[in-house]
Design an enzyme around this catalytic site. Sequence first.
Site, mmCIF file in Angstrom:
data_model
loop_
_atom_site.group_PDB
_atom_site.id
_atom_site.type_symbol
_atom_site.label_atom_id
_atom_site.label_comp_id
_atom_site.label_asym_id
_atom_site.label_seq_id
_atom_site.Cartn_x
_atom_site.Cartn_y
_atom_site.Cartn_z
ATOM 1 N N ASP A 36 0.527 -1.059 -0.172
ATOM 2 C CA ASP A 36 -0.030 0.037 0.005
ATOM 3 C C ASP A 36 0.897 1.115 -0.182
ATOM 4 O O ASP A 36 2.068 1.212 1.107
ATOM 5 C CB ASP A 36 -0.575 -0.694 1.221
ATOM 6 C CG ASP A 36 -2.112 0.999 1.177
ATOM 7 O OD1 ASP A 36 -2.839 0.270 0.874
ATOM 8 O OD2 ASP A 36 -1.792 2.371 1.247
ATOM 9 N N THR A 131 -13.532 -1.640 -8.190
ATOM 10 C CA THR A 131 -14.554 -1.625 -9.366
ATOM 11 C C THR A 131 -14.096 -0.328 -10.445
ATOM 12 O O THR A 131 -13.768 0.964 -10.246
ATOM 13 C CB THR A 131 -15.965 -1.408 -9.021
ATOM 14 O OG1 THR A 131 -16.274 -1.854 -7.899
ATOM 15 C CG2 THR A 131 -17.373 -1.030 -9.706
ATOM 16 N N ALA A 222 -24.692 -4.884 -10.990
ATOM 17 C CA ALA A 222 -25.218 -5.225 -9.779
ATOM 18 C C ALA A 222 -25.377 -4.745 -8.873
ATOM 19 O O ALA A 222 -26.258 -4.518 -7.611
ATOM 20 C CB ALA A 222 -24.271 -6.820 -9.416
ATOM 21 N N PHE A 225 -28.595 -2.517 -8.866
ATOM 22 C CA PHE A 225 -29.459 -3.045 -8.611
ATOM 23 C C PHE A 225 -30.128 -3.569 -7.702
ATOM 24 O O PHE A 225 -31.157 -3.616 -7.266
ATOM 25 C CB PHE A 225 -29.549 -4.679 -9.696
ATOM 26 C CG PHE A 225 -29.650 -4.889 -10.688
ATOM 27 C CD1 PHE A 225 -29.782 -4.371 -11.971
ATOM 28 C CD2 PHE A 225 -30.778 -5.984 -11.060
ATOM 29 C CE1 PHE A 225 -29.922 -4.345 -13.452
ATOM 30 C CE2 PHE A 225 -31.459 -6.117 -12.529
ATOM 31 C CZ PHE A 225 -30.984 -4.987 -13.533
ATOM 32 N N GLY A 272 -26.119 3.676 2.527
ATOM 33 C CA GLY A 272 -24.875 4.747 2.089
ATOM 34 C C GLY A 272 -23.518 3.190 1.772
ATOM 35 O O GLY A 272 -24.146 1.939 1.240
ATOM 36 N N CYS A 275 -19.528 2.349 -1.936
ATOM 37 C CA CYS A 275 -19.824 1.445 -3.754
ATOM 38 C C CYS A 275 -21.508 2.216 -3.988
ATOM 39 O O CYS A 275 -21.550 2.258 -5.127
ATOM 40 C CB CYS A 275 -20.206 -0.019 -3.300
ATOM 41 S SG CYS A 275 -18.142 -0.270 -3.093
ATOM 42 N N LYS A 338 -23.605 0.984 8.082
ATOM 43 C CA LYS A 338 -24.800 -0.460 8.223
ATOM 44 C C LYS A 338 -24.033 -0.976 9.519
ATOM 45 O O LYS A 338 -22.430 -0.615 9.565
ATOM 46 C CB LYS A 338 -24.003 -1.450 7.389
ATOM 47 C CG LYS A 338 -23.402 -2.150 6.718
ATOM 48 C CD LYS A 338 -23.325 -2.825 5.542
ATOM 49 C CE LYS A 338 -23.690 -3.804 5.380
ATOM 50 N NZ LYS A 338 -23.136 -5.228 4.763
HETATM 51 C C1 UDX Z 1 -11.319 0.801 -3.063
HETATM 52 C C2 UDX Z 1 -12.349 1.323 -3.858
HETATM 53 O O1 UDX Z 1 -13.486 1.900 -3.086
HETATM 54 C C3 UDX Z 1 -13.538 -0.057 -4.516
HETATM 55 O O2 UDX Z 1 -14.513 0.792 -5.397
HETATM 56 C C4 UDX Z 1 -12.485 -0.587 -5.901
HETATM 57 O O3 UDX Z 1 -13.276 -2.295 -5.643
HETATM 58 C C5 UDX Z 1 -11.580 -1.318 -4.416
HETATM 59 O O4 UDX Z 1 -10.533 -0.256 -3.938
HETATM 60 P P1 UDX Z 1 -11.170 -0.182 -0.426
HETATM 61 O O5 UDX Z 1 -10.852 -1.083 -0.563
HETATM 62 O O6 UDX Z 1 -12.857 -0.336 0.281
HETATM 63 O O7 UDX Z 1 -12.097 -0.409 -2.147
HETATM 64 O O8 UDX Z 1 -10.852 1.547 -0.531
HETATM 65 P P2 UDX Z 1 -10.283 1.721 0.781
HETATM 66 O O9 UDX Z 1 -10.184 1.086 1.776
HETATM 67 O O10 UDX Z 1 -10.045 2.931 0.179
HETATM 68 O O11 UDX Z 1 -8.746 0.476 0.169
HETATM 69 C C6 UDX Z 1 -7.492 1.458 -1.339
HETATM 70 C C7 UDX Z 1 -6.579 1.627 -0.772
HETATM 71 O O12 UDX Z 1 -5.621 1.668 -1.627
HETATM 72 C C8 UDX Z 1 -5.607 2.543 0.621
HETATM 73 O O13 UDX Z 1 -5.122 1.511 1.966
HETATM 74 C C9 UDX Z 1 -5.367 3.003 -0.339
HETATM 75 O O14 UDX Z 1 -3.456 3.735 0.906
HETATM 76 C C10 UDX Z 1 -4.235 2.157 -1.362
HETATM 77 N N1 UDX Z 1 -3.384 2.473 -2.777
HETATM 78 C C11 UDX Z 1 -4.069 3.778 -2.950
HETATM 79 C C12 UDX Z 1 -2.409 2.502 -2.763
HETATM 80 O O15 UDX Z 1 -2.054 1.418 -2.656
HETATM 81 N N2 UDX Z 1 -2.337 2.876 -4.282
HETATM 82 C C13 UDX Z 1 -2.136 4.166 -4.560
HETATM 83 O O16 UDX Z 1 -2.088 4.745 -6.062
HETATM 84 C C14 UDX Z 1 -3.539 4.441 -4.182
HETATM 85 C C1 UDX Z 2 -22.101 -3.835 -1.469
HETATM 86 C C2 UDX Z 2 -22.471 -4.706 -2.107
HETATM 87 O O1 UDX Z 2 -23.791 -5.525 -1.339
HETATM 88 C C3 UDX Z 2 -21.508 -5.762 -2.264
HETATM 89 O O2 UDX Z 2 -21.608 -7.020 -2.953
HETATM 90 C C4 UDX Z 2 -20.265 -4.821 -3.491
HETATM 91 O O3 UDX Z 2 -19.156 -5.614 -3.554
HETATM 92 C C5 UDX Z 2 -20.083 -3.279 -2.253
HETATM 93 O O4 UDX Z 2 -21.942 -2.900 -1.941
HETATM 94 P P1 UDX Z 2 -21.380 -3.426 1.081
HETATM 95 O O5 UDX Z 2 -21.727 -1.884 0.611
HETATM 96 O O6 UDX Z 2 -20.982 -3.287 2.279
HETATM 97 O O7 UDX Z 2 -21.733 -4.004 0.139
HETATM 98 O O8 UDX Z 2 -22.952 -2.972 1.668
HETATM 99 P P2 UDX Z 2 -24.761 -3.872 1.997
HETATM 100 O O9 UDX Z 2 -25.424 -4.529 2.253
HETATM 101 O O10 UDX Z 2 -24.892 -3.790 0.699
HETATM 102 O O11 UDX Z 2 -25.419 -2.513 1.475
HETATM 103 C C6 UDX Z 2 -24.542 -1.451 1.503
HETATM 104 C C7 UDX Z 2 -26.629 -0.351 2.196
HETATM 105 O O12 UDX Z 2 -27.513 0.027 1.764
HETATM 106 C C8 UDX Z 2 -25.888 -0.265 3.846
HETATM 107 O O13 UDX Z 2 -26.098 1.812 4.096
HETATM 108 C C9 UDX Z 2 -27.128 -0.336 4.034
HETATM 109 O O14 UDX Z 2 -27.745 -0.267 5.411
HETATM 110 C C10 UDX Z 2 -28.501 -0.358 3.427
HETATM 111 N N1 UDX Z 2 -29.555 -1.298 2.601
HETATM 112 C C11 UDX Z 2 -29.190 -2.704 2.880
HETATM 113 C C12 UDX Z 2 -30.734 -0.585 3.365
HETATM 114 O O15 UDX Z 2 -30.998 0.133 3.967
HETATM 115 N N2 UDX Z 2 -32.086 -1.503 3.733
HETATM 116 C C13 UDX Z 2 -31.608 -3.258 2.735
HETATM 117 O O16 UDX Z 2 -32.709 -4.009 2.970
HETATM 118 C C14 UDX Z 2 -30.769 -3.497 2.173
#
Ligand code: UDX
Ligand code: UDX
Length: 458
Positions: A36, A131, A222, A225, A272, A275, A338
């Site tokens: 990282d 993504t 996905a 949806f 929230g 993603c 969540k």
């Molecule tokens: C992120 C995106 O939000 C999601 O859409 C994607 O699918 C995967 O990456 P997440 O793992 O939740 O998901 O993000 P985050 O927790 O912010 O982690 C990204 C990491 O990448 C951070 O630790 C950041 O320091 C690191 N990073 C960023 C690098 O190592 N190199 C870079 O150039 C930029």
């Molecule tokens: C989502 C997708 O589910 C996952 O497949 C993808 O890889 C990343 O994005 P995540 O954001 O971690 O995952 O959580 P998820 O359980 O999907 O919930 C997303 C938001 O929707 C949360 O704020 C949750 O509280 C809200 N939610 C979910 C509702 O308000 N009602 C529901 O019935 C389900």
Amino acid sequence: MPFEKKILCIGAGYVGGPTMAVIAQKCPQHKVSVVDINPERISEWNSDDLPIYEPGLSEIVKEVRGRNLFFRTDIGEGIKEADIIFVSVNTPTKDYGVGAGKAADLQYWEQTARQIVEFSHSPKIIVEKSTVPVKTAQAMERIVRSESNDTKFDVLSNPEFLSEGTAVNDLQNPDRVLIGSMETESGLKARDTLVEIYANWVPRERIITTNIWSSELSKLAANAFLAQRVSSINSISALCEKTDADITEVATAIGMDSRVGDKFLNASVGFGGSCFQKDILNLVYLCRYYGLEEVADYWESVVRINQYQQERFIFKVLNAMFNTLSGKRICLFGFAFKANTGDTRESPAIFIAKKLLEENATIVITDPEALRNARADLEGVNSNIDYIEDPHEAARGCHAIAVMTEWDLYRSLDFKRIYDGMVKPAFIFDGRNILNHAELFEIGFNVFPIGKPAMTHF
Ligand code: UDX
Ligand code: UDX
């Protein structure tokens, strides 16, 4: 025994960390490294206090760290030795220039591609985990192939579907693993190499392979949806509040149709997470780019309803509390987006907290895992904020409680004790419909659920 393959992941976040921990656990024959750009993050992964809270994760990390899972800072060395490189860096929504507020910001992603080229001297399979907008893999191919470097690169798309709070189980027992590849001889060979990795624990029939564009688009679609289901039920919750219908009863009736299914029909203060909104805006941007205005408008409305649901919540609080919140104390039960995570990215609680502060309320925030992130989110916003971990303590002296996160622990609190310590009339706004509303009403609370008639003593 020497390792069979060397796997590297760039980006030690919510996706990269857990995914690599599970790959290492299930594939002891391979060496898995995670790097990282943020060295602090790496040292947290190497400590007892992991940078993210995810049930079951720390046990796995303890089991495999130092065995075949390594969190490192030497990115160049990591790239040099790797056979397979997962890219899991963040791709936030752009906040500048063309596509601001909608398109994905690919600067980190491109920097990473260039870094890979710089340090590669042997063939690499690059796996896109972040993504990304459709056709990013093509851009990645162009970057890695355009350099004088004659190393052989194959780019695959392997979107991650894990959901925070249940990430370990989602990774260990995925509904499906999706791998997209170029349909060339070398692309298909690279695809098969990745299939073999997952086949160590995922049944073959759940590993699906597609062309690379289908794979990239499937991830955006996905999430769109799933978010659309939440916005659909939330839109109906608004109608329930105007009539005598009850959203829980309506959701049960809808969900029992096996064609619809009963998951993801919980009305809430809004969705929230890092993603949903980002991916939909990305999809919307893509549709507009291709001139598909109607399609773009359709998906954009999912985000609009989500915003509307949060605004509605604020109006409800304001209206119920005699149209003034000035000087009142309001306790937010939960700040994470969540339950079972400390992650607060795009949490509706951020918007609600800011709006309450704008009304000159004082807010008290309680959450079992997210207080550190909450402080960072609200840094410099306003000084009228208290952070208190114990919910009983947090609610003391407050005029109202607003449930933001569906943490199980809120279901079993001593609400009589909480009520006794609050200013009267005491209000509860249940933004997740997780509490026993009849019981709260009996105790003396004025109760405002989502999508159900309010229960008041006036
Ligand atoms: C992120 C995106 O939000 C999601 O859409 C994607 O699918 C995967 O990456 P997440 O793992 O939740 O998901 O993000 P985050 O927790 O912010 O982690 C990204 C990491 O990448 C951070 O630790 C950041 O320091 C690191 N990073 C960023 C690098 O190592 N190199 C870079 O150039 C930029
Ligand atoms: C989502 C997708 O589910 C996952 O497949 C993808 O890889 C990343 O994005 P995540 O954001 O971690 O995952 O959580 P998820 O359980 O999907 O919930 C997303 C938001 O929707 C949360 O704020 C949750 O509280 C809200 N939610 C979910 C509702 O308000 N009602 C529901 O019935 C389900």
